[in-house]
Design a protein around this motif. Structure first.
Motif, mmCIF file in Angstrom:
data_model
loop_
_atom_site.group_PDB
_atom_site.id
_atom_site.type_symbol
_atom_site.label_atom_id
_atom_site.label_comp_id
_atom_site.label_asym_id
_atom_site.label_seq_id
_atom_site.Cartn_x
_atom_site.Cartn_y
_atom_site.Cartn_z
ATOM 1 N N TYR A 88 0.814 -1.212 0.000
ATOM 2 C CA TYR A 88 0.000 0.000 0.000
ATOM 3 C C TYR A 88 0.851 1.268 0.000
ATOM 4 C CZ TYR A 88 -4.520 -2.214 0.372
ATOM 5 O OH TYR A 88 -5.655 -2.917 0.088
ATOM 6 N N VAL A 89 0.361 2.278 -0.726
ATOM 7 C CA VAL A 89 1.047 3.569 -0.775
ATOM 8 C C VAL A 89 0.022 4.690 -0.545
ATOM 9 C CG1 VAL A 89 2.871 2.793 -2.350
ATOM 10 C CG2 VAL A 89 0.796 3.800 -3.290
ATOM 11 N N LEU A 90 0.549 5.851 -0.216
ATOM 12 C CA LEU A 90 -0.265 7.046 -0.017
ATOM 13 C C LEU A 90 0.253 8.119 -0.957
ATOM 14 C CD1 LEU A 90 -2.345 8.651 1.804
ATOM 15 C CD2 LEU A 90 -0.346 9.352 3.143
ATOM 16 N N GLU A 91 -0.642 8.723 -1.713
ATOM 17 C CA GLU A 91 -0.289 9.848 -2.582
ATOM 18 C C GLU A 91 -1.123 11.037 -2.135
ATOM 19 O OE1 GLU A 91 1.584 10.720 -5.210
ATOM 20 O OE2 GLU A 91 2.503 8.819 -5.764
ATOM 21 N N ILE A 92 -0.493 12.192 -2.046
ATOM 22 C CA ILE A 92 -1.232 13.391 -1.660
ATOM 23 C C ILE A 92 -1.074 14.435 -2.759
ATOM 24 C CG2 ILE A 92 -1.455 15.245 0.046
ATOM 25 C CD1 ILE A 92 -0.395 13.228 2.149
ATOM 26 N N ILE A 93 -2.208 14.917 -3.245
ATOM 27 C CA ILE A 93 -2.211 15.938 -4.288
ATOM 28 C C ILE A 93 -2.623 17.255 -3.642
ATOM 29 C CG2 ILE A 93 -3.281 16.686 -6.469
ATOM 30 C CD1 ILE A 93 -3.947 13.627 -6.887
ATOM 31 N N ASP A 94 -1.839 18.297 -3.869
ATOM 32 C CA ASP A 94 -2.137 19.612 -3.322
ATOM 33 C C ASP A 94 -3.027 20.363 -4.307
ATOM 34 O OD1 ASP A 94 -2.182 22.138 -2.219
ATOM 35 O OD2 ASP A 94 -0.021 22.184 -1.801
ATOM 36 N N ILE A 95 -4.283 20.576 -3.928
ATOM 37 C CA ILE A 95 -5.233 21.249 -4.817
ATOM 38 C C ILE A 95 -4.807 22.696 -5.077
ATOM 39 C CG2 ILE A 95 -7.668 21.884 -5.195
ATOM 40 C CD1 ILE A 95 -8.407 19.686 -3.165
ATOM 41 N N SER A 96 -4.118 23.303 -4.110
ATOM 42 C CA SER A 96 -3.740 24.709 -4.296
ATOM 43 C C SER A 96 -2.729 24.891 -5.432
ATOM 44 C CB SER A 96 -3.245 25.342 -2.990
ATOM 45 O OG SER A 96 -2.198 24.604 -2.442
ATOM 46 N N ASP A 97 -2.132 23.777 -5.913
ATOM 47 C CA ASP A 97 -1.277 23.866 -7.113
ATOM 48 C C ASP A 97 -2.119 24.211 -8.342
ATOM 49 O OD1 ASP A 97 0.892 23.150 -5.594
ATOM 50 O OD2 ASP A 97 0.969 21.077 -6.308
ATOM 51 N N TYR A 98 -3.428 23.954 -8.267
ATOM 52 C CA TYR A 98 -4.334 24.167 -9.401
ATOM 53 C C TYR A 98 -5.258 25.368 -9.188
ATOM 54 C CZ TYR A 98 -2.965 19.439 -10.715
ATOM 55 O OH TYR A 98 -2.248 18.322 -11.064
ATOM 56 N N ALA A 99 -5.317 25.862 -7.958
ATOM 57 C CA ALA A 99 -6.269 26.930 -7.625
ATOM 58 C C ALA A 99 -5.525 28.131 -7.060
ATOM 59 C CB ALA A 99 -7.262 26.407 -6.593
ATOM 60 N N ASN A 100 -5.834 29.316 -7.576
ATOM 61 C CA ASN A 100 -5.139 30.493 -7.061
ATOM 62 C C ASN A 100 -6.021 31.356 -6.160
ATOM 63 O OD1 ASN A 100 -6.716 31.245 -9.171
ATOM 64 N ND2 ASN A 100 -5.049 31.940 -10.485
ATOM 65 N N THR A 101 -7.291 30.984 -5.991
ATOM 66 C CA THR A 101 -8.159 31.711 -5.056
ATOM 67 C C THR A 101 -8.901 30.695 -4.197
ATOM 68 O OG1 THR A 101 -10.104 31.671 -6.503
ATOM 69 C CG2 THR A 101 -8.572 33.518 -6.806
ATOM 70 N N SER A 102 -9.450 31.171 -3.091
ATOM 71 C CA SER A 102 -10.185 30.238 -2.220
ATOM 72 C C SER A 102 -11.459 29.755 -2.912
ATOM 73 C CB SER A 102 -10.493 30.881 -0.866
ATOM 74 O OG SER A 102 -11.233 32.061 -1.040
ATOM 75 N N ASN A 103 -12.037 30.597 -3.785
ATOM 76 C CA ASN A 103 -13.209 30.159 -4.556
ATOM 77 C C ASN A 103 -12.843 29.029 -5.503
ATOM 78 O OD1 ASN A 103 -15.313 31.585 -3.552
ATOM 79 N ND2 ASN A 103 -15.323 33.158 -5.146
ATOM 80 N N ALA A 104 -11.712 29.184 -6.188
ATOM 81 C CA ALA A 104 -11.246 28.150 -7.123
ATOM 82 C C ALA A 104 -10.962 26.856 -6.360
ATOM 83 C CB ALA A 104 -10.005 28.625 -7.865
ATOM 84 N N LEU A 105 -10.376 26.981 -5.176
ATOM 85 C CA LEU A 105 -10.075 25.817 -4.337
ATOM 86 C C LEU A 105 -11.370 25.085 -3.974
ATOM 87 C CD1 LEU A 105 -7.573 24.527 -2.793
ATOM 88 C CD2 LEU A 105 -8.460 25.702 -0.805
#
Length: 188
Positions: A88-105
């Motif tokens: 088993y592995v764990l991958e974590i994706i940072d959404i803020s890499d794709y969103a520049n505002t809190s609305n986009a997040l």
């Protein structure tokens, strides 16, 4: 003879500390016992995982770190403890890499989860993984290859692909996996 203490430090959200400790400390104790490590948690959510004389597995600290991270990213301890297995592995994706505002997040988190959780469930079902959307991250837990497929599906959604396109991607991977498993089965 112990040559030196190895240490991993992980920061988790304060509201997840109780989950990591568990009722009467049982979750923390189980991780310590299974991996032969010592875990210290401060009130800010800083978790220190140290090797002990009981540490046998050279990957114990990393496994401990990933289990703590998984719990910190919203997984329940039962799922997080699957990381005790080498499979088993764990991958974590940072959404803020794709969103520049809190609305986009917020919008992107909503897209990953989907209406009534449909999108996340679909990813989980077609890849046999667990997906947790928590804070600014999407965490995926499972066996290595399915996790990579789920990660690509999540990235597709975060990059703006339609849900339909992402579903097609997952279904074609699922068919490919079934085909490979049938070939293996025929060989045996």
């Amino acid at each position: 003879m112990m040559i030196g203490k190895n240490i991993e430090v992980v920061k988790i959200p304060k509201e997840r500390i109780g989950v990591l400790i568990g009722k009467k400390g049982e979750v923390k104790k189980k991780i310590e016992k299974e991996l032969g490590v010592q875990i210290k948690i401060n009130q800010d959510g800083e978790v220190t995982i140290s090797s002990t004389e009981d540490t046998k597995d050279p990957l114990a600290l990393w496994k401990g770190r990933d289990i703590v991270k998984a719990i910190g990213r919203g997984f329940n301890p039962e799922k997080a403890l699957k990381l005790l297995s080498d499979d088993y592995v764990l991958e974590i994706i940072d959404i803020s890499d794709y969103a520049n505002t809190s609305n986009a997040l917020r919008r992107l988190k909503g897209r990953v989860i989907g209406s009534g959780g449909k999108s996340r469930r679909y990813i989980e079902d077609l890849t046999d993984t667990y997906v947790s959307v928590y804070g600014k991250t999407v965490a995926i837990l499972g066996e290595y290859e399915p996790v990579q497929v789920a990660k690509e599906a999540v990235n597709m959604i975060l990059r703006g692909s339609s849900h339909a396109k992402m579903y097609k991607f997952l279904e074609s991977h699922r068919r490919e996996l079934k085909r490979r498993n049938m070939e293996l089965w025929k060989k045996n």
